[in-house]
Design a protein around this motif. Sequence first.
Motif, short mmCIF file in Angstrom:
data_model
loop_
_atom_site.label_atom_id
_atom_site.label_comp_id
_atom_site.label_asym_id
_atom_site.label_seq_id
_atom_site.Cartn_x
_atom_site.Cartn_y
_atom_site.Cartn_z
N ASN A 211 -7.27 -3.41 -16.01
CA ASN A 211 -7.29 -2.86 -17.37
C ASN A 211 -6.06 -2.01 -17.69
N SER A 212 -4.99 -2.20 -16.95
CA SER A 212 -3.74 -1.49 -17.24
C SER A 212 -2.60 -2.50 -17.26
N LYS A 213 -1.68 -2.27 -18.16
CA LYS A 213 -0.53 -3.16 -18.25
C LYS A 213 0.77 -2.51 -17.75
N ILE A 214 0.67 -1.24 -17.31
CA ILE A 214 1.91 -0.58 -16.88
C ILE A 214 1.77 0.17 -15.56
N VAL A 215 0.56 0.31 -15.01
CA VAL A 215 0.37 1.04 -13.76
C VAL A 215 0.19 0.06 -12.60
N TYR A 216 1.14 0.09 -11.65
CA TYR A 216 1.12 -0.84 -10.52
C TYR A 216 0.64 -0.14 -9.25
N ASP A 217 -0.13 -0.87 -8.46
CA ASP A 217 -0.61 -0.34 -7.18
C ASP A 217 0.44 -0.63 -6.10
N LEU A 218 1.10 0.42 -5.62
CA LEU A 218 2.13 0.28 -4.58
C LEU A 218 1.65 0.86 -3.25
N SER A 219 0.34 1.02 -3.09
CA SER A 219 -0.23 1.68 -1.92
C SER A 219 0.23 1.04 -0.62
N GLY A 281 4.17 3.67 -10.98
CA GLY A 281 3.77 3.18 -9.67
C GLY A 281 2.81 4.15 -9.00
N TYR A 282 1.71 3.62 -8.48
CA TYR A 282 0.74 4.47 -7.77
C TYR A 282 1.02 4.40 -6.29
N LEU A 283 1.28 5.56 -5.66
CA LEU A 283 1.62 5.65 -4.24
C LEU A 283 0.40 6.15 -3.45
N GLY A 284 -0.50 5.22 -3.16
CA GLY A 284 -1.70 5.56 -2.43
C GLY A 284 -1.51 5.43 -0.93
N LYS A 285 -2.46 5.97 -0.17
CA LYS A 285 -2.36 5.90 1.29
C LYS A 285 -2.75 4.53 1.83
N LYS A 286 -3.77 3.92 1.24
CA LYS A 286 -4.22 2.61 1.69
C LYS A 286 -4.55 1.77 0.47
N ALA A 287 -4.15 0.49 0.53
CA ALA A 287 -4.35 -0.38 -0.61
C ALA A 287 -5.83 -0.51 -0.96
N GLU A 288 -6.73 -0.51 0.05
CA GLU A 288 -8.14 -0.74 -0.21
C GLU A 288 -8.84 0.48 -0.81
N GLU A 289 -8.19 1.64 -0.81
CA GLU A 289 -8.84 2.83 -1.35
C GLU A 289 -8.88 2.83 -2.87
N GLY A 290 -7.97 2.10 -3.51
CA GLY A 290 -7.94 2.07 -4.96
C GLY A 290 -7.36 3.35 -5.55
N PHE A 291 -7.57 3.52 -6.86
CA PHE A 291 -7.02 4.65 -7.59
C PHE A 291 -7.86 5.90 -7.34
N SER A 292 -7.23 6.98 -6.85
CA SER A 292 -7.98 8.20 -6.56
C SER A 292 -8.30 8.93 -7.86
N GLU A 293 -9.37 9.75 -7.83
CA GLU A 293 -9.75 10.53 -9.01
C GLU A 293 -8.68 11.54 -9.36
#
Length: 376
Positions: A211-219, A281-293
């Motif tokens: 549901n986003s067109k500009i936020v990429y998951d780079l975890s 770009g979202y810099l998460g710790k693990k790809a499977e965790e998804g977007f943090s609150e």
Amino acid sequence: MNESAQNSPVKKIAFYTFICIGVVAAIALILKIYSEKDKLFGQSGISVETPKEEAQVYLDGKELGKTPLSLQTVKPGSHAVKVQKADGSGSAFEANLKFVPFSTVVITQDLGISNTFSSGQVFWFDPKDLSSKINIVSEPSQATVYVDDTEVGKTPYSSSVLSDGGYDIKLIKDGFESQTARIKIQKDTKLNASFKLLLLPVPDKPILFTNSKIVYDLSSQEETLTLDIPNWIKGIDYYTRSRNTTVRYSYFVDHTGKIYDASGKELVDEKLTLKSGDLVGYLGKKAEEGFSESAKTALTKFVGLDIGGGKRVKVLATPTGWLRVRSQPSLNGEEIARINVGEEVTFVEEKDGWTKVILKDGKEGYVSTAYVTEVK
């Protein structure tokens, strides 16, 4: 005076003349050998390239010149080689390499912002070690080696079965940029190859958040990246610029909710307005965790940014086990993807028996409403 006595001075003169001619000839031969020593005894060569930008080359601490550089006047033996950007910034290549007569050490380096975000290749011959025809090492090790598109093993790798001739070499390791090279195996000598692999700061195919067109998951699961966010961002900037990637990021948010600009500077207490073309770009710790609150809360600072969290639908059982996604809300619409039974996608709207959805890769399309149900 007898004849013998008369001839004695003549013989002495002839003798000394002969000696002088011999000395002159010997000196001439020595000078000739010295002038031709490179051909007679064999010098070594060095070839250095840094395709991304110019660099300075040093041999045993002495400046040789700037890249691209090619010389055939290196004395055989072990030498310390250093390749560094002209301004001294970023990473530098340093190694003690063996130079042998009548061969060239070939060095190609991508000198990134740090050792983590650098890569390179080095090739040299060793005619005294015939334990194998080729020896390949890599940093990091355990990279998969392909010879002419056939998998042959992992680094460190050596082989005695390759015949003389040319081969295409490729090294692949998950999470790192692959390396390729064209090599030539020669008779009665071993080819040594050393590869430095660049740690990928972004996925091969970054995926948009649902549901986003500009936020990429780079975890990432690489602690080298997640433990130093500013350096990670600098690595992303270097990689996207030097590889001319189509996706460039204006802002980043990490899993703790901190927001950074493209240079890695943290942005605190600022209301941010996204311009046309800006990507996050979202810099998460693990790809499977998804977007943090925490990240979701932080992104409310971006004016007008919708980060998702809307209604989702799940694919019901179908006769085929999958559901077509079409480009238009019609049976005449082109099939652009397939989603499996039980898979969830983001709901956009429903009209006239067709449901518009957003897939995991960010694509939008239409599916038959009869085969999806809202996820409660």
